[in-house]
Design an enzyme around this catalytic site. Structure first.
Site, PDB file in Angstrom:
ATOM      1  CG  PHE A 284      -5.628  55.367   3.615  1.00  0.00           C
ATOM      2  CD1 PHE A 284      -5.803  55.587   5.022  1.00  0.00           C
ATOM      3  CD2 PHE A 284      -4.634  54.239   3.225  1.00  0.00           C
ATOM      4  CE1 PHE A 284      -4.660  55.002   5.993  1.00  0.00           C
ATOM      5  CE2 PHE A 284      -3.756  53.786   4.137  1.00  0.00           C
ATOM      6  CZ  PHE A 284      -3.941  54.206   5.510  1.00  0.00           C
ATOM      7  CD  GLN A 285      -0.676  55.423   4.345  1.00  0.00           C
ATOM      8  OE1 GLN A 285      -0.478  54.912   3.292  1.00  0.00           O
ATOM      9  NE2 GLN A 285       0.021  55.403   5.566  1.00  0.00           N
TER      10      GLN A 285
ATOM     11  CE  LYS B  57      -0.770  50.701  -5.147  1.00  0.00           C
ATOM     12  NZ  LYS B  57      -1.739  50.220  -3.822  1.00  0.00           N
TER      13      LYS B  57
ATOM     14  CG  MET C 168      23.827  75.880  20.305  1.00  0.00           C
ATOM     15  SD  MET C 168      25.539  76.801  21.019  1.00  0.00           S
ATOM     16  CE  MET C 168      26.345  76.043  19.523  1.00  0.00           C
TER      17      MET C 168
ATOM     18  CD  GLU D 111       8.950  57.249   5.683  1.00  0.00           C
ATOM     19  OE1 GLU D 111       9.114  57.528   7.013  1.00  0.00           O
ATOM     20  OE2 GLU D 111       8.129  56.589   5.400  1.00  0.00           O
TER      21      GLU D 111
END
Ligand SMILES: Cc1ncc(C[n+]2csc(CCOP(=O)(O)OP(=O)(O)O)c2C)c(N)n1
Lengths: 557, 185
Positions: A109-110, A159, A456, A47
């Site tokens: 969940f999630q 959802k 760097m 993502e």
């Protein structure tokens, strides 16, 4: 119509043609609707990649970039990209699925409180509670992302809201708000200050990228020297004699000296970031600062503005260009010309010369994207940016891993080849997006400048930590990037010398679709000029102390 | 210097969290903060006080105004205002001192809202000076606990802090939330 369909119809109504995302449980109804949507969805492999791709898309088009993620870990994977977009003011719409409204707040969940998590790193965010609100909220989110100073907006859709039926109308885009014109009085006062200036300088930041024509007019009529910040590169043509380069930590000698000695400084669409100013008490000490920005919170935030002008960059520069006359500052230009000639010595073979060689093979219309580190600063220093919106880098956040996905987004947006220049460290943070390049045959030409180190950080350890190289060595465990590319069925090339590079570049650029080029360069090169952290711009090291004696700017005062 | 601000907020989910998280993130010190509904539906008004140098006070105002759900912020340091705070003070009383305590409360026009055998609860309203003075007077008797509402303020005079045509005119769309009617958290 379902909430999911309302979302997609609203995006369609707003002209969205592409979006970058990754599905999961809590966003499946939206993905089901995507199956029938004319909007092209690009399946990324992480993502964060989707978020950076949306940034690249937004930066080159000046329009909206859209990314999607599922709830919980999907949503938190977007966080880095949103923070990045916030600091670089990019208009992003992030859509996240969430658990059903009945489960919100139950540690389902999630489940992640993504609106809470992203509150400080988005311009605004929403949690939608009813399918009837979807179109209204999404339209408003898009308006916020694009209006004023742009920024990322996140819309979280549970959802059940995605699934629920609605007959609420699809909200059409609002007309763009009129641009913010400057006050006449402010313009006159600015002109008065400039008229009397002996050593004026104009600085263009990322917020001036839609003001480059006005800036050019203004610069040509006034004859004023122009500096472009890291985010502003391309807003004034690098080939122009009036251009002094980039200011700040790895800025040019000319730009930093001009700032240190100028008497009037006009900053346009820039925010005086600490990497630009160095020690603020030493920044433009002798100058009256005119600060043009449409975010009033930027005025005098870090550097007191003598004359703050609240206006759209282009509007203000047009007003100034219409009234300014030629400034006669021959002595100032004599100094500037002298400083412009002072460039750090480059090794015959090294990261800088490799990047210069790549740059020479490009056209001035090529989009160039860098990652974060030495190669980023060297690309900014070596590549002559001629036009706005052709240079993408993570300026505000310095997000390693930005390059590959952002280049991908830029290429999808324009349909053109895009050049990526990354390091061996940064590239590996989002290297999985090579799969996305392959899947959609996206012509990103991805170069990896391999110095075997987190360069760097190594440079800082060399300079400020007695060469105690702590946890920066990569060479013992780096992949062979050409072989890695071929594992993704992408052509890979390798070069270890200047001669090999000349040959490899040709093959790399002429390969169909995506291609990877690994350039192996000496390990311990450093980037100069450099203003050590905490020092003033007037204390910059023009070149590696190994090459030359640092000379203090005070000498020429 | 102490700055007293008024802010007009949309009654949107998490608007207070947005405001306080901004204070925390940018390191602004807030002495007191109180929020309440206004006469206009959907809009709350917040008074807050911050100890800040002038430059920071400007930043507080502008950074807050950047939040989508913040409509306007006023720094009252730039104009005359009235402010009040309400405090509940629970004081320990004994048969010997109850009269003296009552007398002091009367002098301050404090109302006795709870009379217990061993304590009184006073309600006192006023500006900062009056409230501190009252608390100091009560301290020797033994303060059990106090609760303050935080100061609230309005600009003096007939002008509204929000321009009246925007604030009162029912027909004006200027303040209408783009999401009017959208379900709240
Ligand atoms: C996500 C992230 N982690 C850590 C850093 C700190 N950091 C800045 S530059 C750099 C080294 C980058 O190394 P490489 O990509 O190999 O580029 P080089 O400097 O060698 O050109 C690191 C670790 C960062 N900017 N971003």
């Amino acid at each position: 119509m379902t909430g999911s369909q309302a979302l997609l119809k609203t995006l369609e109504a707003h002209g969205v043609r592409h979006m970058f995302g990754h599905p999961g449980g809590a966003i499946m109804p939206i993905y089901d609707a995507i199956y029938d949507s004319p909007i092209q969805h690009i399946l990324v492999r992480h993502e964060q990649g989707g978020g950076h791709a949306a940034e690249g898309y937004a930066r080159v088009t000046g329009g909206l970039g859209v990314c999607l993620a599922t709830s919980g870990p999907g949503a938190t994977n977007l966080v880095t990209a949103l923070a990045d977009a916030m600091l670089d003011s990019l208009p992003i719409l992030a859509i996240t699925g969430n658990v059903a409204t009945t489960l919100l707040g139950t540690d389902a969940f999630q489940e992640a409180d993504i609106t809470g998590i992203t509150m400080p790193i988005t311009k605004h965010n929403f949690l939608i509670r009813s399918a009837d609100d979807v179109s209204k909220v999404v339209a408003e989110a898009i308006r916020i992302a694009l209006s004023g100073r742009p920024g990322p907006v996140l819309v979280d859709i549970p959802k059940d809201v995605q699934q629920a039926q609605t007959d609420a109308p699809i909200v059409q885009p609002k007309p763009k708000a009129a641009r913010l014109e400057p006050k006449e009085k402010d313009i006159l006062e600015a002109l008065e200050l400039m008229k009397n200036a002996k050593k004026p300088v104009l600085i263009l930041g990322g917020g001036a990228c839609d003001a480059s024509e006005a800036a050019y007019q203004f610069a040509k009529t006034s004859g004023m020297p122009v500096i472009t910040t890291l985010m502003g590169l391309g807003n004034f043509p690098a080939s122009d004699k009036q251009w002094l380069g980039m200011p700040g930590m790895h800025g040019s000698v000319a730009a930093n000296r001009a700032i240190s000695q100028c008497d009037v400084l006009i900053g346009v669409g820039m925010r005086f970031d600490d990497r630009v100013t160095g020690k603020t008490s030493r920044f433009a000490k002798n100058a009256k600062i005119i600060h043009i920005d449409l975010d009033s919170a930027e005025h005098s935030k870090l550097i007191p503005a003598y004359l703050p002008i609240l206006a759209d960059s282009a509007a203000a520069l047009e007003a100034l260009a219409a009234k300014i006359s030629k400034l006669e500052t021959p002595e100032w230009w004599a100094n500037l010309e002298d400083w412009k000639a002072r460039k750090p010595k480059r090794d015959e073979w090294g990261a800088a010369s490799a990047i210069k060689t790549i740059s020479n093979a490009l056209t001035s219309d090529d989009i160039v994207v860098s990652d974060v580190g030495q190669h980023q600063m060297l690309t900014a220093q070596e590549h002559p940016f001629e036009h706005p919106r052709l240079w993408l880098n993570s300026g505000g956040a310095g997000t390693m891993g930005f390059c590959l996905p952002a280049a991908m987004g830029a290429s999808i947006a324009t349909g053109k080849r895009v050049i990526g220049i990354a390091g061996d460290g940064s590239s590996q943070m989002t290297i999985q997006e090579l799969a996305t390049l392959r899947k959609y045959d996206i012509p990103v030409k991805f170069a990896i400048i391999n110095n075997g180190y987190l360069g760097m950080v190594r440079q800082w350890q060399e300079m400020f930590h007695d060469k105690r190289y702590s946890e920066v060595y990569l060479e013992d465990s780096n992949p062979d990037f050409a072989i890695l590319a071929s594992a993704y069925r992408i052509p890979g090339f390798t070069a270890s010398t200047a001669a090999e590079l000349e040959v490899a570049i040709k093959a790399w650029l002429s390969a169909d679709g995506p291609a990877v080029l690994e350039v192996r360069v000496p390990n311990e090169h450093s980037v100069f000029p450099m203003v050590p952290a905490g020092k003033g711009l007037d204390e910059m090291l023009d070149d590696d102390p190994k090459n030359a004696q640092p000379e203090k700017i005070a000498v020429s005062r | 210097m102490k700055h007293i601000f008024s802010a007009f907020l949309r009654d949107e989910p998490r608007v207070l969290t947005r405001v306080t998280s901004l204070f925390a993130r940018r390191g602004y010190n807030i002495d007191s903060l109180s929020v309440g509904a206004t006469e206009t539906k959907g809009i709350s008004r917040m008074t807050f006080i911050s100890e800040a140098p002038e430059g920071m006070a400007d930043q507080i105002q502008r950074q807050l105004e950047k939040l989508e759900d913040v409509l306007k912020v006023i720094n009252h340091a730039h104009e005359k205002f009235v402010d009040r705070e309400l405090v509940l003070v629970k004081v320990r009383v004994t048969p010997e001192n109850r009269l003296e305590i009552r007398q002091i409360a009367e002098d301050f026009r404090a109302r006795n809202v709870d009379v217990g055998r061993q304590s009184y609860v006073f309600e006192v309203t006023g500006d900062e000076g009056k409230i501190s003075a009252f608390i100091e007077q009560m301290r020797p008797f033994g303060i059990v606990e106090t609760m303050r509402t935080g100061r609230v303020a309005l600009t003096r005079g007939s002008n509204a802090d929000m321009p009246s045509q925007v604030y009162f005119d029912g027909e004006s769309q200027a303040l209408e939330h783009p999401l009017t009617g959208v379900a709240n958290d």
